[in-house]
Design an enzyme around this catalytic site. Sequence first.
Site, PDB file in Angstrom:
ATOM      1  N   ALA A  31      -3.794  -3.375  -2.984  1.00  0.00           N
ATOM      2  CA  ALA A  31      -3.263  -2.888  -1.714  1.00  0.00           C
ATOM      3  C   ALA A  31      -2.055  -3.717  -1.310  1.00  0.00           C
ATOM      4  O   ALA A  31      -1.893  -4.859  -1.744  1.00  0.00           O
ATOM      5  CB  ALA A  31      -4.325  -2.963  -0.621  1.00  0.00           C
ATOM      6  N   TYR A  32      -1.213  -3.114  -0.497  1.00  0.00           N
ATOM      7  CA  TYR A  32      -0.152  -3.861   0.186  1.00  0.00           C
ATOM      8  C   TYR A  32      -0.795  -4.372   1.476  1.00  0.00           C
ATOM      9  O   TYR A  32      -1.132  -3.587   2.362  1.00  0.00           O
ATOM     10  CB  TYR A  32       1.020  -2.936   0.485  1.00  0.00           C
TER      11      TYR A  32
ATOM     12  N   TYR B 173       0.835  -0.880   8.235  1.00  0.00           N
ATOM     13  CA  TYR B 173      -0.250  -1.191   7.289  1.00  0.00           C
ATOM     14  C   TYR B 173      -1.443  -0.277   7.528  1.00  0.00           C
ATOM     15  O   TYR B 173      -1.952   0.370   6.602  1.00  0.00           O
ATOM     16  CB  TYR B 173      -0.659  -2.655   7.432  1.00  0.00           C
TER      17      TYR B 173
END
Length: 289
Positions: free
Chosen positions: A62-63, A127
Amino acid sequence: MSNILVTGANGQLGSEIRALSVLYPQHEFTFTDRTTLDLSNLCKMENFFDDHTFDAIINCAAYTAVDKAESEKELADTINHRFVSMLAKIAKRNNAALIHISTDYVFNGQNHRPYIESDPTNPQGVYGRTKRDGENAILSVAPSNTVIIRTSWVYSSFGNNFLKTMLRLGKEQDNLDVIFDQIGTPTYARDLAQTLLELFPHIKNEKPEIYHYSNEGVASWYDFAEAIFELSDVNCKVSPITTDQYPTPASRPHYSLLNKSKIKTEFGITIPYWRDSLKECLITLGEKQ
């Protein structure tokens, strides 16, 4: 023997799964990181899966740079959304089980009771929005034998995290200001990794299901820091401050407690209390005898 792909292998959760994988010799694990599977290059990723097939995929990649995502929206979307959409299609095409890790940041943090899986999502930053979009992509593709697991406040003996930052700063400074008006639950990545490895053989669902997992209990970041110093005998005073006193580019949920009743009931798991798990992690780090 099942052939299991673990993405994000060098992150906190991926590293914990790798460490525990030796306890599961009945499975063959393939671990990928950004050097072996570049999630920002969807063409190369498609080629990777043309050459490799798996019985199960655990997507830990994941970022996760919450603040940086505000200025790197496209990259965050590629990794947290578009890659996940492709992964869901690949899992469906190959009839592979899929476990995808998501986050409490899909909620707006304005609840007054722990969030259940069916609560409406309303992320407040890039996010959270990209992670929510990744969830929705999986639900849209609808591969069978697939679960989405939302978690919160992850820390580990691996990687960079709040625990390690507090230990470092606590040894360097006499006093630290830590936010007290954001409420959630610290989650030891090893506990989550153990749950995932026990869980995946029992995933038998026709459409994707969402579950919540964090350690048990309630804490603020202030409480978490106090516990870290108390249990590691670090002599540092913690002063509580409000979110407004520590502005950041991205908004954080003020309240992100997750209700774990669904995963505990359906899979019969027991979840450790967060302070007990913190002690275990500190022992692993050599910070507690």
